[in-house]
Design an enzyme around this catalytic site. Sequence first.
Site, mmCIF file in Angstrom:
data_model
loop_
_atom_site.group_PDB
_atom_site.id
_atom_site.type_symbol
_atom_site.label_atom_id
_atom_site.label_comp_id
_atom_site.label_asym_id
_atom_site.label_seq_id
_atom_site.Cartn_x
_atom_site.Cartn_y
_atom_site.Cartn_z
ATOM 1 N N PRO A 2 -49.074 6.421 16.171
ATOM 2 C CA PRO A 2 -48.525 7.355 15.181
ATOM 3 C C PRO A 2 -49.051 6.514 13.997
ATOM 4 O O PRO A 2 -48.568 4.958 14.259
ATOM 5 C CB PRO A 2 -47.385 7.875 15.176
ATOM 6 C CG PRO A 2 -47.383 7.355 17.268
ATOM 7 C CD PRO A 2 -48.547 6.445 17.193
ATOM 8 N N GLU A 3 -49.353 7.329 12.769
ATOM 9 C CA GLU A 3 -49.872 6.154 11.986
ATOM 10 C C GLU A 3 -49.148 7.084 10.658
ATOM 11 O O GLU A 3 -48.150 8.001 10.738
ATOM 12 C CB GLU A 3 -51.218 6.510 11.285
ATOM 13 C CG GLU A 3 -52.226 5.524 12.004
ATOM 14 C CD GLU A 3 -53.445 5.325 12.066
ATOM 15 O OE1 GLU A 3 -53.450 5.245 11.150
ATOM 16 O OE2 GLU A 3 -54.174 4.919 12.824
ATOM 17 N N LYS A 59 -44.993 3.350 8.408
ATOM 18 C CA LYS A 59 -44.197 4.319 10.164
ATOM 19 C C LYS A 59 -42.647 4.303 10.246
ATOM 20 O O LYS A 59 -42.645 5.000 11.518
ATOM 21 C CB LYS A 59 -45.266 3.896 10.846
ATOM 22 C CG LYS A 59 -46.709 3.042 10.978
ATOM 23 C CD LYS A 59 -47.542 2.217 11.950
ATOM 24 C CE LYS A 59 -48.985 2.168 11.081
ATOM 25 N NZ LYS A 59 -49.187 0.954 12.594
ATOM 26 N N ARG A 249 -58.096 -5.481 17.135
ATOM 27 C CA ARG A 249 -58.851 -3.100 16.300
ATOM 28 C C ARG A 249 -60.591 -3.177 16.888
ATOM 29 O O ARG A 249 -60.911 -3.656 16.129
ATOM 30 C CB ARG A 249 -57.543 -3.257 15.450
ATOM 31 C CG ARG A 249 -56.027 -3.427 14.727
ATOM 32 C CD ARG A 249 -56.057 -3.124 13.542
ATOM 33 N NE ARG A 249 -54.438 -3.744 13.193
ATOM 34 C CZ ARG A 249 -53.624 -3.059 13.882
ATOM 35 N NH1 ARG A 249 -53.766 -1.513 14.044
ATOM 36 N NH2 ARG A 249 -52.111 -2.921 12.922
#
Length: 261
Positions: A2-3, A59, A249
């Site tokens: 989730p962003e 977030k 990432r």
Amino acid sequence: MPELPDVEGFRKVLESCAKGRVIRRVDVRDEGVLRGVDARRLRDALEGRRFGTPERHGKWLLARTGGPTLALHFGMTGRLVCGHAEDPVEAHDRVLFTLGGGRQLRFRDQRKLQGLWLAHEESDVEALLRRQGPDALEVDRRQFEEVLSSRRGHLKTALTDQSVLAGLGNLLADEILWRARLRPDRGARDLSRGDRRRLYDAMRRTLRSSVSAGCVPPRDSWLTGHRDDREPRCPRCGTGLRRSRMGGRGTVWCPRCQPDG
């Protein structure tokens, strides 16, 4: 993971499902998602309270009650689901909030990497958010340029650092950089003023579209729509996309649309 757009969607779920409703019962099915509070104290603090207007910063989601604030962070697999008390409970439903009118709000999370905090005072909320930078959806151009120009290291790493800008994750950062035609390994402090302005505009456009969709949408015209293809190609120029790791990432970019310097 989730962003910001996903969490903004969860904020809307919380508002539509729970705002103004009394919390009749709190059922903690798995204390592994509770942070700094146990099930009994969570029940005692929230049962009988009424959910107010929720807020989001980056977030983080803040569920106000007029007293204690429930703070939620969704990690990689968390989400909020609105249903009814009689709905079957799913395996990953960790905490159930039964509300007035028979509604039920559920915190559902498979991997349990983050979870729920209870903030009794506003100072507790401030402590939770102390290391967060300005919200990426709310930051103005001047503040954006200031925080970015003072940051050492790669541009992609700066954008995904929550202490620099709160809310951007891996998908958003790659999409924004592709739209701004900036390589992810450019130095954050090496951008020209024009580069920073272009990046800010790209961020605003990408966030507006993503918030409307409730996620970073894998559209055919977006980089996100092709990053997981077997032989990914740039949707703008057709060049084969490059993959690398940056700050741990997976990073995707187009060597033609995002050239050096």
